[in-house]
Design an enzyme around this catalytic site. Structure first.
Site, PDB file in Angstrom:
ATOM      1  N   ASP A 118      -4.825  15.339 -24.926  1.00  0.00           N
ATOM      2  CA  ASP A 118      -5.470  16.636 -24.761  1.00  0.00           C
ATOM      3  C   ASP A 118      -5.137  17.499 -25.984  1.00  0.00           C
ATOM      4  OD1 ASP A 118      -2.873  17.409 -24.383  1.00  0.00           O
ATOM      5  OD2 ASP A 118      -3.136  18.113 -22.335  1.00  0.00           O
TER       6      ASP A 118
ATOM      7  N   ASP B 227      -9.336  12.639 -15.368  1.00  0.00           N
ATOM      8  CA  ASP B 227      -7.880  12.495 -15.407  1.00  0.00           C
ATOM      9  C   ASP B 227      -7.287  13.530 -14.463  1.00  0.00           C
ATOM     10  OD1 ASP B 227      -8.192  14.947 -17.244  1.00  0.00           O
ATOM     11  OD2 ASP B 227      -6.035  14.805 -16.912  1.00  0.00           O
TER      12      ASP B 227
ATOM     13  N   CYS C 299      -5.288  -1.940   1.342  1.00  0.00           N
ATOM     14  CA  CYS C 299      -4.913  -1.976  -0.075  1.00  0.00           C
ATOM     15  C   CYS C 299      -4.193  -3.277  -0.390  1.00  0.00           C
ATOM     16  CB  CYS C 299      -4.017  -0.779  -0.392  1.00  0.00           C
ATOM     17  SG  CYS C 299      -3.499  -0.713  -2.119  1.00  0.00           S
TER      18      CYS C 299
ATOM     19  N   CYS D 190      -2.460  -3.706  -3.321  1.00  0.00           N
ATOM     20  CA  CYS D 190      -1.572  -3.461  -4.468  1.00  0.00           C
ATOM     21  C   CYS D 190      -0.190  -4.056  -4.223  1.00  0.00           C
ATOM     22  CB  CYS D 190      -1.483  -1.961  -4.771  1.00  0.00           C
ATOM     23  SG  CYS D 190      -0.260  -1.048  -3.782  1.00  0.00           S
TER      24      CYS D 190
ATOM     25  N   CYS E 276       1.734  -2.379  -1.344  1.00  0.00           N
ATOM     26  CA  CYS E 276       1.233  -2.663   0.000  1.00  0.00           C
ATOM     27  C   CYS E 276       1.398  -4.129   0.391  1.00  0.00           C
ATOM     28  CB  CYS E 276      -0.226  -2.221   0.126  1.00  0.00           C
ATOM     29  SG  CYS E 276      -0.381  -0.423   0.034  1.00  0.00           S
TER      30      CYS E 276
ATOM     31  N   HIS F  43       1.145   2.710  -5.847  1.00  0.00           N
ATOM     32  CA  HIS F  43       0.054   2.639  -4.862  1.00  0.00           C
ATOM     33  C   HIS F  43      -1.035   3.678  -5.142  1.00  0.00           C
ATOM     34  CE1 HIS F  43      -2.258   2.647  -1.173  1.00  0.00           C
ATOM     35  NE2 HIS F  43      -2.107   3.954  -1.204  1.00  0.00           N
TER      36      HIS F  43
HETATM   37 ZN   LIG Z   1      -1.303  -0.007  -2.013  1.00  0.00          ZN
END
Ligand SMILES: [Zn+2]
Length: 378
Positions: free
Chosen positions: A94, A268, A306, A308, A311, A337
């Site tokens: 930025d 963002d 999820c 990920c 998880c 996560h």
């Molecule tokens: Zn997750």
């Protein structure tokens, strides 16, 4: 040829959302995309390897923070920000403007630039368009932002108009002093508060300067979301179709989808990483705070839908224990996560655009997510 180019793959017939690719010196980014924020040359608690594993193609870093500490000269010596932090994918920095106006003390805005005091140690500092370019040229980010003033909300027309016009003059000075246009792209930032004529004037003036990409700044600063969507509806159509469009500071799931529907390619926000540190996670059924007593003996994952690392591996009960005990690993798990959740959401958004069904996807997602969370942050 510009350092960064945009390739439009298709637009969603249901919504007009864009599926595309942003080509950068450090790889190709599928858009619409979400950019995790690495304020101080790190996405808090995540390693670059973890960011890659979850599919991040680009991250954002903050010029103001790196200018104050460790200083851009050190990062230049290290060979640039990519080398310094061991991240070989794309980086957007930025302009420093937002933090100068939100964090620093005793700031004084002049045509030449802004005098302010460091929020860290009170040092007297000065940033102008030329200084913002010098810092970002030293950092070596793929995408740099023009130095701008982000007007507060609410703000009077009489304040916003001259501020927006100065931001345009600053943008011209940024273009003139940018030393590395061959390998760093400079984006202009449309300002103008919540005023339609000012936004339109800003968009027209900046597009006439022919930047390789455009951001819409000065939104998600406290205004209700419907107002933000309205601003997008009359501003985005004025931006060129052949260049990327970046909506600054937006990262709640609903606003990402609504922004994409209005033609935004890049987003963002610190939201996913910031709330993660407080134990709040985004799930397919809405936000939950893992510190709540009901998760004490819940051995299920944060989000059953999820896949990920967090998880697949850890239970709500375990993560709740870690967060309650102030263990860093708990924050790492919730951060991982939340970032994965948003990166995966954008993947689904891109798929829905491909299939011309983004409006249907939005309706399905909102119904399951529970829009009671709609107005809690951006
Ligand atoms: Zn997750």
């Amino acid at each position: 040829m510009a350092a960064v180019t945009y390739e439009l793959i298709k637009t969603c017939k249901q919504t007009g959302a864009r599926l595309g690719r942003v080509h950068t010196p450090h790889g190709v980014i599928e858009t619409p995309c979400f950019m995790p924020v690495g304020t101080q040359a790190t996405v808090k608690t995540m390693s670059p390897e973890e960011l890659k594993e979850m599919g991040a193609g680009i991250i954002l870093s903050n010029t103001y923070h790196l200018f104050l500490r460790p200083g851009h000269e050190l990062i230049r010596q290290a060979g640039g920000l990519h080398k310094f932090m061991n991240w070989d994918r794309a980086i957007l920095t930025d302009s420093g403007g937002f933090q100068v106006f939100s964090l620093s003390d005793n700031r004084k805005i002049m045509e030449e630039g802004v005098n302010f005091r460091s929020h860290l140690n009170g040092d007297k500092l000065f940033i102008s368009p030329e200084v913002a370019m010098e810092i970002q040229n030293a950092l070596g980010s793929d995408i740099m932002m023009a130095f701008d003033e982000c007007a507060p909300y609410p703000a009077e027309y009489e304040y916003v108009k001259p501020s927006m016009e100065r931001t345009t003059r600053w943008a011209e000075r940024c273009l003139k002093s940018h030393a590395r246009p061959h390998d760093q792209a400079l984006f202009g930032i449309v300002q103008g508060g919540m005023f339609e004529d000012l936004r339109k004037q800003s968009a027209r003036d900046l597009t006439s300067l022919d930047f390789p990409g455009y951001a819409i700044g000065g939104l998600s600063v406290g205004e209700p979301k419907p107002i933000m969507y309205e601003v997008l509806e009359y501003t985005v159509p004025l931006l060129p179709t052949g260049k990327p469009r970046y909506l600054m500071g937006v990262g709640s799931p609903d606003a990402l989808i609504e922004g994409a529907m209005r033609g935004i390619d890049m987003f963002d926000c610190v939201l996913p990483t910031r709330i993660a540190r407080n134990g709040t996670v985004m799930t397919s059924e809405g936000r939950l705070n893992i510190k709540n007593a009901k998760h004490f003996d819940d051995f299920g994952p944060l989000d059953p839908e999820c896949d990920c690392y967090t998880c697949r591996t850890y239970s709500r009960a375990y993560i709740r224990h870690l967060i309650k005990a102030d263990e860093t690993f708990g924050i790492r798990l919730t951060t991982y996560h939340n970032l994965h959740f948003l990166l995966n959401l954008m993947k689904k958004v891109r798929q829905a655009i491909m299939e011309d069904r983004l409006r249907d996807f939005r309706d399905e997602f909102f119904e399951q997510y529970g829009m009671k969370d709609n107005d809690k942050g951006f």
